[in-house]
Design a protein around this motif. Structure first.
Motif, PDB file in Angstrom:
ATOM      1  N   ARG A 153       0.793  -1.229   0.000  1.00 18.22           N
ATOM      2  CA  ARG A 153       0.000   0.000   0.000  1.00 18.22           C
ATOM      3  C   ARG A 153       0.831   1.288   0.000  1.00 18.22           C
ATOM      4  O   ARG A 153       0.625   2.165  -0.828  1.00 18.22           O
ATOM      5  N   ASP A 154       1.799   1.396   0.907  1.00 17.80           N
ATOM      6  CA  ASP A 154       2.562   2.637   1.002  1.00 17.80           C
ATOM      7  C   ASP A 154       3.413   2.873  -0.239  1.00 17.80           C
ATOM      8  O   ASP A 154       3.511   3.996  -0.748  1.00 17.80           O
ATOM      9  N   THR A 155       4.040   1.817  -0.731  1.00 19.82           N
ATOM     10  CA  THR A 155       4.873   1.948  -1.931  1.00 19.82           C
ATOM     11  C   THR A 155       4.029   2.300  -3.136  1.00 19.82           C
ATOM     12  O   THR A 155       4.385   3.174  -3.940  1.00 19.82           O
ATOM     13  N   PHE A 156       2.909   1.625  -3.264  1.00 23.41           N
ATOM     14  CA  PHE A 156       2.001   1.861  -4.383  1.00 23.41           C
ATOM     15  C   PHE A 156       1.436   3.276  -4.316  1.00 23.41           C
ATOM     16  O   PHE A 156       1.308   3.964  -5.335  1.00 23.41           O
ATOM     17  N   LEU A 157       1.108   3.743  -3.113  1.00 20.95           N
ATOM     18  CA  LEU A 157       0.589   5.098  -2.947  1.00 20.95           C
ATOM     19  C   LEU A 157       1.632   6.126  -3.378  1.00 20.95           C
ATOM     20  O   LEU A 157       1.298   7.131  -4.016  1.00 20.95           O
TER      21      LEU A 157
END
Length: 329
Positions: free
Chosen positions: A11-15
């Motif tokens: 999630r954080d990387t994709f965001l």
């Protein structure tokens, strides 16, 4: 384990990818918009209803300064709209993506996910630009779909129609019409000229082939066709200001419907520097913060499927209606 379980799509990387992704598509109306955020589902913005601010008073020494009232300024409240959509990776695609035969095939599978995400990001940006276009070019937002009904009138000045349509290249007078429109814009804005004049490619062609325009550039009875640079230089001369002439033929497919124009083909819009404001609001998906979000969803089924959702909450307000002047030509 699905492809969205890879580290690149946590999630954080994709965001971080979604927040920082700059797509090549240009959105002209971003230039005429201020940007703000709210942490509520509504936002307040000031609308300037008078073109002239009261000048300061000349007073004697040791005299008090007069207090001005707030005439010419009103505050409106507008609700934020949710803008979102997603894409599903079905079982066949998962088999193809998660069982690569060589490393190059694995990298192509990852790039495929990024490409799908780019399309989702572009779709969110398209809808945001459509809202800006409805506010600045049309003056109202009338939308009804997905159990959502929006009906907002921004109170723009009435659209003006010249006596002779510009499609009549022999007898119309676009230079006179533009000169009158610029003067009306200045009169409504304390002598300030428009920053932009937005037109369609069809209207630009009408201006290019117009007898009055060609005569102003080359002289009477000339068969020469002016260049776009010459047209722009002539209009800047008329405005007596560094106005930018922009052709906006952009089209957007809203909700997957047939593509439609942002700027109506026969509309000419004279615009100030930033007459509108775009406000982003919070979403649950963004941990109650404003801004674009991405949600990868993995469901091992049965049947196994993965989904990617991209969205935001945002809306537009018109802060200075006097800085939007429209012609139907």
């Amino acid at each position: 384990m699905g492809i969205l379980s890879l580290d690149q799509f946590k999630r954080d990387t994709f965001l971080g990818y979604v927040e920082n992704r700059v797509l090549p598509k240009q959105y002209l109306l971003k230039a005429i918009s201020e940007f703000d955020t709210t942490y509520d589902l509504t936002f307040d913005y000031d609308v300037f209803t008078q073109s002239y601010a009261p000048s300061a008073a000349i007073t004697g020494w040791n005299a008090g300064a007069p207090l001005r009232d707030k005439q010419g300024l009103k505050t409106l409240t507008q609700e934020i709209a949710k803008i979102q959509h997603g894409v599903r990776i079905d079982e066949r695609e998962q088999l193809k993506f998660t069982n690569p035969r060589v490393n190059e095939e694995r990298e192509r599978a990852i790039q495929r996910i990024y490409d799908l995400t780019d399309r989702l990001i572009e779709g969110v940006n398209d809808t945001e630009e459509w809202i800006r276009a409805q506010a600045a070019y049309v003056g109202v937002i009338a939308y009804q779909s997905n159990d959502v009904k929006i009906n907002v009138d921004f109170g723009l000045p009435e659209i003006v129609t010249p006596v002779t349509p510009w499609s009549n290249k022999a007898t119309s007078n676009p230079l006179d019409d533009i000169r009158a429109a610029i003067q009306a814009f200045k009169d409504a804005n304390g002598g300030m000229a428009p920053t932009y004049i937005d037109i369609s490619g069809s209207v630009l062609l009408d201006i290019t082939l117009n007898e009055q325009v060609r005569g102003a550039i080359y002289g009477v009875n000339s068969a020469m066709i002016p260049t776009r640079a010459q047209i722009e230089s002539l209009l800047v001369q008329i405005a007596d200001a560094p106005v930018q002439i922009r052709v906006n033929d952009d089209q957007i497919s809203l909700d997957g419907a047939a593509a439609s124009r942002l700027l109506p083909v026969r509309t000419v819009a004279l615009l100030g520097a930033q007459p509108i404001v775009t406000v982003q609001g919070p979403t649950v998906e963004k941990d109650f913060n404003p801004g674009i979000y991405v949600v990868p969803k993995v469901d091992m089924g049965p049947p196994p499927q993965e989904e990617i959702y991209v969205g935001e909450s945002a809306f537009v307000g018109v802060k200075q209606p006097s800085q939007i002047y429209r012609l139907t030509v």
